[in-house]
Write a protein that holds these residues in place. Structure first.
Motif, PDB file in Angstrom:
ATOM      1  N   THR A 209       8.909  -3.606   2.883  1.00 22.19           N
ATOM      2  CA  THR A 209       8.757  -2.167   2.750  1.00 22.19           C
ATOM      3  C   THR A 209       8.314  -1.809   1.344  1.00 22.19           C
ATOM      4  N   PRO A 211       8.169   1.814  -1.450  1.00 18.93           N
ATOM      5  CA  PRO A 211       8.811   3.117  -1.634  1.00 18.93           C
ATOM      6  C   PRO A 211       8.076   4.258  -0.951  1.00 18.93           C
ATOM      7  N   ARG A 277      11.760   4.437   2.524  1.00 21.26           N
ATOM      8  CA  ARG A 277      10.804   3.355   2.329  1.00 21.26           C
ATOM      9  C   ARG A 277       9.996   3.223   3.619  1.00 21.26           C
TER      10      ARG A 277
END
Length: 281
Positions: A209, A211, A277
């Motif tokens: 992931t 942000p 995320r």
């Protein structure tokens, strides 16, 4: 007729497991050293199973309850009535779970439940569930938990390969939690079957992931952290304003679909902060 709990079908086999987990043949009674002596209770250091841990909420016990008496129904029933009543009241004081009120269950269980202990509280045994499991268990499992709304979802995202399979299901026991549910929805084999702890979940977050993310598209992972930055809960969006999450690791808690707003509202906790995320692969 199929039993449905929180909008989720429950098989006869799973219902039988629920009976065993709510009312095991031998259950723990938590007492102080003095209570064990005064009531002539034999105690030992046996560890509860994961399901017993969640049924009796062992994680929230009063610290004074340092001894455990493991009793079956016959041994419990053979205790003098004053001892039995005091023992049940002690479970309430020590914060043990599964000590319901007579008032709540009298209409379903009948007058026998009032005679079990002190007339105000009782504990579950299989004898109370005979021919009543389909009446009792749905109430026990659904208490304070909103239903899964998976039947309302009109489009399932192809980018989350297992989300439709997971949505609206109960686990095969205690352990499977929110972290594993999110990882499994994103395609991690077996993640939905284990008690996923923080470290592997954080590793997965770092590797899969990035942000930020949007609430209205599939694949945004919501991560709630405590004041020390440790992850406490996670859920994942599936698009259309819906999310998949599993509120607790308990056998009673399903993997369910709720709206983003409902999940945010139910997870709001003092000291927690929410970060978003999005899946990068």
């Amino acid at each position: 007729m199929t039993l449905t709990v929180l909008g989720i079908e429950v098989s006869p086999a799973l219902l039988a497991h629920w009976v065993d987990w709510l009312a095991p043949e031998v259950q723990p009674f938590y007492v102080t050293r003095h209570q064990a002596k005064d009531w002539d209770l034999v105690t030992d250091d046996r560890e509860p199973t994961r399901e017993q841990r969640d049924t009796y909420r062992v994680y929230r016990l009063d610290s004074s309850a340092t001894h455990v008496a493991w009793l079956d129904e016959a041994t419990y029933a053979a205790l003098p009535k004053p001892t039995r009543a005091a023992l049940v009241r002690a479970q309430v004081r020590h914060n043990r779970g599964a000590v319901p009120t007579v008032r709540r269950w009298h209409a379903i269980l009948g007058p026998e439940v009032r005679r079990q202990a002190d007339g105000h509280r009782f504990v579950w045994w299989k004898s109370l569930l005979e021919d009543r499991a389909e009446q009792v268990l749905p109430h026990v499992v659904s208490e304070d938990i909103g239903p899964s709304r998976h039947a309302e979802v009109r489009e399932w995202p192809s980018t989350l390969p297992r989300v439709r399979e997971l949505a609206g299901t109960y686990p095969a026991g205690s352990g499977p939690n929110c972290f594993g549910t999110v990882m499994a929805a994103a395609g991690v084999d077996g993640a939905d079957q284990v008690w996923m702890v923080r470290e592997p979940f954080e590793e997965w977050l770092a590797g899969n992931t990035v942000p930020r993310g949007r609430d209205d598209v599939p694949g945004t992972v919501f991560v709630w952290r405590n004041q020390n930055g440790l992850v406490e809960h996670a859920a994942i969006t599936i698009g259309g304003g819906w999310m998949l999450h599993k509120p607790l690791q308990s056998w009673m808690t399903p993997r369910k679909i709720r709206t983003v707003a409902e999940v945010k509202r139910s997870t709001r906790t003092a000291g927690w902060r929410l970060e978003r995320r999005r899946l990068s692969v």
